[in-house]
Each structure stands twice: as structure tokens, then as C-alpha cells.
Design an enzyme around this catalytic site. Structure first.
Site, PDB file in Angstrom:
ATOM      1  N   GLU A 115      48.683  10.253   9.144  1.00  0.00           N
ATOM      2  CA  GLU A 115      47.224  10.306   8.950  1.00  0.00           C
ATOM      3  C   GLU A 115      46.876  10.863   7.573  1.00  0.00           C
ATOM      4  O   GLU A 115      45.967  10.377   6.901  1.00  0.00           O
ATOM      5  CB  GLU A 115      46.559  11.155  10.045  1.00  0.00           C
ATOM      6  CG  GLU A 115      46.736  10.648  11.472  1.00  0.00           C
ATOM      7  CD  GLU A 115      46.263   9.209  11.660  1.00  0.00           C
ATOM      8  OE1 GLU A 115      45.361   8.774  10.937  1.00  0.00           O
ATOM      9  OE2 GLU A 115      46.835   8.521  12.528  1.00  0.00           O
TER      10      GLU A 115
ATOM     11  N   ASP B  50      52.974   5.071   6.913  1.00  0.00           N
ATOM     12  CA  ASP B  50      54.287   5.323   7.540  1.00  0.00           C
ATOM     13  C   ASP B  50      55.292   5.760   6.472  1.00  0.00           C
ATOM     14  O   ASP B  50      56.049   6.719   6.681  1.00  0.00           O
ATOM     15  CB  ASP B  50      54.811   4.050   8.222  1.00  0.00           C
ATOM     16  CG  ASP B  50      54.135   3.794   9.571  1.00  0.00           C
ATOM     17  OD1 ASP B  50      53.370   4.670  10.019  1.00  0.00           O
ATOM     18  OD2 ASP B  50      54.368   2.726  10.167  1.00  0.00           O
TER      19      ASP B  50
HETATM   20 ZN   LIG Z   1      47.326   4.696  10.473  1.00  0.00          ZN
END
Ligand SMILES: [Zn+2]
Length: 410
Positions: free
Chosen positions: A276, A357
Site C-alpha cells: 500500500e 508488489d
Molecule cells: Zn494495490
């Protein structure tokens, strides 16, 4: 001219329905693909069968509801129901703003009423059957009422302002209306979690303890000032887990579902949180916000230009032109463009997910093992479709399919 416009509207509505139905069908077929060696790491045979059944149940509900809406829309265009509704509200009121508000309000209410049985079936039959639903009738009804009141108050106020601007300014209407929209969306982007979310959920700051200190340690290592970090009672409605990032500058907020904390280890939760924060650090939140405002800018410019074309209203069967009928015709004509914009936005969003990621792997989770484990748990617990059709992914997915994300992290 009117026949031509009505023909184009009908064609685009049918095209939109046709494409979506076909893509949904391809995806339904694709979801039934047998497990291969890569995917059998995620599901055993029994879970896979449950996931296929769950996908099929959702497919059925969405097919019936989209077909019903499509048939109603075609009937409304063929039998001039929109013009009839326009005459009806004109008989009740004389103020042009009130007429437009009533027209749009009745259509919104009507479409909500048609969606309602599908919402009930999906929550209390499908989600409940697979053990996801936690929503009680009381929660469901109060969500419905709050949602409707919010639409009425916020949507109504915004729409009244737009209609008033249109009545007063005409030629420069689109620019002012867009500025109003942009200001409003900025406000909600910054304060939505603070003002709207608490109406539906309870947000509690993550308490001192193992998780909080691990999060603080990570944030300090990244030179990221944590801002607000909340746990949300997602378990009030569903067992499915999630997390999200919102806001700008001082208002930036990370929300973790309580279901996420239940399922994942501390390290896995922090890997999700690092993902996030990756969205923030890679400026995804800001760039997607700017892009969406750029798109509404173009949309309002086109709308401002085409609202002057009287035939947009008369094509729907009305004898005189009005804001609401022309705007409705405009949005129906606009459906191929909005589909293309959807493809673009979803594509960008999926690219951002890979970058977030990567960020989590580079900054916290060396080797990506924690995030991989977290993603596996989140998607298999939600009985996710492990083999969605590529076209369905392009049209509907804001996140890459689990298989691709795991490959990227490997
Ligand atoms: Zn995301």
C-alpha cells in the site's frame, strides 16, 4: 437526424451488452479449466470445485441482472418511456431545475429498486452459501437506507449546483461544472475516510503491540511518515480480507480489514502494508486521481458542446429539449468511449499493482515470500477464479490475476 441518433444509441447499447455478455461467458468457461501443476499449489480438488461453483453462481446472477437492464433499456428507447417520464414530471412541476432533479431522481430510484433483489440474492444466498456473508438483515437494510440518503443529499446537492450552473451560464457551463466536480472529488479523496466510511464501519487505530512496532520500524526505514493507520471491522459484512490506501499529504490513511489481521501473520500484514505504501511512494494514488479528473474534464467539455444539440432530446421522443434527456442520450452514446477508458484505467491500475508488489519486495519482503503467502491466503479464502479469461481481465480487473502476481513476485 433524430432517427440517426436513436439508431446510434440503440446500436451502442446493444454493442456494449453484447461485448460484456460475450466476455463474461468466455470467463465463465475459462474458470472451469482443470487445475494444472502451478495452480494445484493454491487449491486442492475440493476447493477448486467450490471455487468453480461459486464463480458460476455469481456469473448467473450478473447475467440475469445485466440482461434485465438491457431489455428494459431497449424497451424504454423503443417505446419512448424516457419522453413519457419527462412529460409526467413536467405536469407536476414547472421549474426546469426541479423537473431535471425529479427525472433523474425517479430513474435512480427505479434502477436501485431493480438491483435490490439481485443484491439480496447475492448477499443472503450466494455469499451465505459459501460462508462469506456476515451481514445481518439489519446491517443490509441500514446500509441501503444510508446509501440512499447519501445519494440524495450529496448527489442531489451536486446535481442541483450543476443544473443551476447550466441554467445561468450555458456556454461556459462545462468548465464550471467540471471545477465543481474536481473540487468535490478532491475533498472526498482527502476526507472521505474520515467523513463517509465511519457511517458504515468502525475504524480503530492499530493498538500498540507487535504489529504496530513492526509497522513503525518499517515506515521509519522508508522515511515514510505513517499518518493514520486503522483497523476496520470488515467482518461486519464479509469474511473476505482487504486493505487500502487513500488520501493525500497529511490526510493519508491506511486501512486494514480486521479479517486481514485474523488470517495473516504480522510479517505478512506488514508486506501488504508495504504494498500500500508502494502505491503512495510510486505516486499511483496521485496520478490516478489526476487522470480521472482529466477524463471528467474531457467528458464535461464534450457534454457542454453536445447539450446544445436539441436532437439529442427529441431523439428520445420528447417534443422539447432538456438537460436531463440530452445528458441521458449523451451518456448512452458515450458507452463505447467509456468502455475504452475502462480498458485504459484498468490496464494502468494493474501495472501499478505490479509496481507496488515490487516495492514491497524491494523494501521489506526480500524474496517476496511474505507477500506471496498473503496473496495466496487472501485469494484462496475468497474462492478467487484462478484462471480468468485474458479478455475479462482486460475489461474488469483492476488487479492482476493471482497467478500473474505470484509469478511476478517469484
Ligand atoms: Zn494495490
Amino acid at each position: 437526424m433524430e432517427t440517426w441518433i436513436l439508431g446510434a444509441i440503440t446500436f451502442f447499447v446493444a454493442l456494449d451488452y453484447g461485448i460484456n455478455t460475450f466476455v463474461d461467458f468466455l470467463n465463465h468457461r475459462s474458470s472451469k479449466r482443470p487445475l494444472d501443476s502451478e495452480l494445484s499449489e493454491l487449491y486442492d480438488e475440493k476447493e477448486h470445485r467450490r471455487s468453480v461453483e461459486y464463480q458460476a453462481a455469481n456469473y448467473k446472477v450478473s447475467f440475469i441482472s445485466s440482461t434485465l437492464f438491457f431489455v428494459l433499456l431497449i424497451l424504454a428507447l423503443t417505446y419512448e418511456w424516457f419522453a413519457a417520464l419527462d412529460s409526467f414530471v413536467r405536469e407536476q412541476w414547472s421549474n426546469e431545475i426541479v423537473i431535471s432533479l425529479a427525472f433523474i431522481g425517479i430513474l435512480t430510484l427505479f434502477s436501485n429498486l431493480i438491483s435490490l433483489p439481485f443484491g439480496i440474492y447475492s448477499t443472503f444466498k450466494v455469499e451465505a452459501k459459501y460462508g462469506f456473508n456476515k451481514s445481518t438483515v439489519v446491517t443490509f437494510v441500514s446500509d441501503l437506507i444510508k446509501g440512499l440518503l447519501l445519494t440524495l443529499v450529496i448527489g442531489g446537492a451536486l446535481l442541483t449546483a450543476v443544473l443551476w450552473i447550466y441554467q445561468e451560464l450555458r456556454s461556459t457551463f462545462w468548465l464550471w461544472a467540471w471545477l465543481l466536480f474536481a473540487g468535490f472529488s478532491l475533498f472526498f479523496f482527502m476526507f472521505g475516510t474520515k467523513l463517509i466510511l465511519p457511517l458504515f464501519n468502525k475504524l480503530t487505530p492499530v493498538p500498540d503491540g507487535e504489529l504496530r512496532s513492526e509497522v513503525e520500524r518499517y515506515c521509519a526505514s522508508q522515511g515514510y511518515s505513517l499518518g493514520k493507520l486503522f483497523v476496520m471491522d470488515g467482518s461486519k459484512r464479509s469474511t473476505k480480507a482487504n486493505a487500502f490506501f487513500t488520501g493525500l499529504g497529511k490526510s493519508k490513511t491506511i486501512v486494514l480489514f480486521d479479517t486481514l489481521l485474523e488470517k495473516l501473520s504480522t510479517k505478512e500484514v506488514v508486506a501488504v502494508l508495504a504494498h500500500e505504501i508502494g502505491h503512495y511512494k510510486r505516486k499511483h494514488t496521485l496520478s490516478m486521481f489526476l487522470l480521472s479528473n482529466l477524463q471528467t474534464f474531457v467528458l464535461f467539455a464534450l457534454l457542454g458542446w453536445l447539450l446544445g444539440v436539441e436532437e439529442l432530446s427529441t431523439a428520445l421522443g420528447a417534443s422539447e429539449s432538456s438537460f436531463h434527456l440530452s445528458a441521458l442520450a449523451f451518456f448512452l452514446l458515450f458507452s463505447p468511449v467509456s468502455m475504452l477508458l475502462g480498458l485504459l484505467n484498468n490496464g494502468l491500475s494493474r501495472r501499478n499493482e505490479y509496481q507496488a508488489d515490487d516495492f514491497a519486495r524491494e523494501t521489506y519482503d526480500e524474496g517476496g515470500a511474505f507477500l506471496r503467502e498473503a496473496l495466496k491466503k487472501i485469494s484462496t479464502d475468497a474462492l478467487a477464479n484462478l484462471s480468468p479469461h485474458p479478455l475479462y481481465v482486460a475489461v474488469n480487473y483492476t488487479h492482476p490475476p493471482i497467478r500473474e502476481r505470484l509469478r511476478n513476485l517469484a
